[in-house]
Design a protein around this motif. Structure first.
Motif, PDB file in Angstrom:
ATOM      1  N   LEU A 137       1.034  -1.122  -0.010  1.00 28.80           N
ATOM      2  CA  LEU A 137       0.092   0.107  -0.136  1.00 28.80           C
ATOM      3  C   LEU A 137       0.898   1.205  -0.067  1.00 28.80           C
ATOM      4  O   LEU A 137       0.421   2.214  -0.661  1.00 28.80           O
ATOM      5  N   ASN A 138       1.947   1.296   0.635  1.00 22.77           N
ATOM      6  CA  ASN A 138       2.790   2.276   0.663  1.00 22.77           C
ATOM      7  C   ASN A 138       3.632   2.762  -0.502  1.00 22.77           C
ATOM      8  O   ASN A 138       4.045   3.917  -0.818  1.00 22.77           O
ATOM      9  N   SER A 139       3.888   1.683  -1.242  1.00 21.61           N
ATOM     10  CA  SER A 139       4.589   1.697  -2.540  1.00 21.61           C
ATOM     11  C   SER A 139       3.809   2.157  -3.339  1.00 21.61           C
ATOM     12  O   SER A 139       4.356   2.543  -4.683  1.00 21.61           O
ATOM     13  N   LEU A 140       2.518   1.845  -3.547  1.00 20.21           N
ATOM     14  CA  LEU A 140       1.650   2.297  -4.618  1.00 20.21           C
ATOM     15  C   LEU A 140       1.346   3.759  -4.755  1.00 20.21           C
ATOM     16  O   LEU A 140       1.157   4.596  -3.980  1.00 20.21           O
ATOM     17  N   THR A 141       1.509   4.302  -6.042  1.00 17.26           N
ATOM     18  CA  THR A 141       1.304   5.724  -6.465  1.00 17.26           C
ATOM     19  C   THR A 141      -0.135   5.848  -6.448  1.00 17.26           C
ATOM     20  O   THR A 141      -0.883   4.858  -6.173  1.00 17.26           O
ATOM     21  N   PRO A 142      -0.593   7.197  -6.080  1.00 18.57           N
ATOM     22  CA  PRO A 142      -2.132   7.448  -6.410  1.00 18.57           C
ATOM     23  C   PRO A 142      -2.674   6.848  -7.586  1.00 18.57           C
ATOM     24  O   PRO A 142      -2.031   7.066  -8.580  1.00 18.57           O
TER      25      PRO A 142
END
Length: 198
Positions: A137-142
């Motif tokens: 989740l933290n690695s995903l871009t908007p």
């Protein structure tokens, strides 16, 4: 979730599997795998992704098929024996970076607009699944997308089932959660879910 098997399967488990058989799950030859790979690629709604991350690339069969749709594709696995085959298969694909990496103990410090978790989540313990989920989740871009694809029948050796993995991620797609659930497919022995970061 099955709390009776709290530990993730270690890299040694996969090393032994690949030493016994260079293609233990018939990734290269199975009509089932060929159909599943086609369904996986067809489920991706965008024609192109700038930065993609494939967790558990194994022999790189799906990696090579996904690569033409990516500017850069980081593909990782815990087994060096599998990665040697993946490197050979993707040698002519300069956008593919293949690395030995164990998620969630290790995780790349970059952002991705696509993360693929295919046939790997059920190897994690419930605790490691939770850790990996937060890292992803933290690695995903908007608006970055997460594609989950897993075998659903239970396997004695595995800490989790494919359904348990998918339901854990889908809980993050509740009304005020960090993910949107875009699509689902349920086949005879596997399921596919596409999510997107809000």
């Amino acid at each position: 979730m099955n709390e009776n098997q709290p530990n993730s399967l270690p890299p040694e488990y996969f090393d032994h599997v690949y030493q016994a058989n260079r293609d233990p799950w018939d990734f290269e030859t199975s009509p089932y795998e060929r159909e599943k790979y086609a369904a996986t690629l067809a489920a991706l709604p965008r024609p192109h992704y700038a930065q993609a991350f494939e967790i558990g690339c194994s022999l790189g069969v799906l990696t090579a098929q996904l690569a033409p749709r990516c500017d850069h594709l980081l593909a990782v696995d815990v087994s060096e024996a599998a990665l040697a085959q993946a490197r050979a298969r993707c040698a002519e694909l300069p956008q593919v970076d293949i690395k030995l990496l164990r998620v969630p103990e290790e995780f790349p410090a970059q952002q991705f607009d696509l993360v693929l978790v295919s046939e790997v989540g059920y190897y994690w313990s419930p605790i490691d699944l939770a850790r990996a989920t937060e890292q992803i989740l933290n690695s995903l871009t908007p608006d970055g997308q997460l594609l989950l694809v897993h075998w659903t029948p239970p396997v004695h050796d595995y800490p989790l089932t494919g359904d348990e993995v998918h339901e854990f991620f889908l809980a993050k797609a509740a009304a005020d959660g960090p993910l949107r659930h875009l699509a689902t497919q349920r086949h005879a022995t596997y399921r596919l879910d596409l999510l997107e970061k809000r």
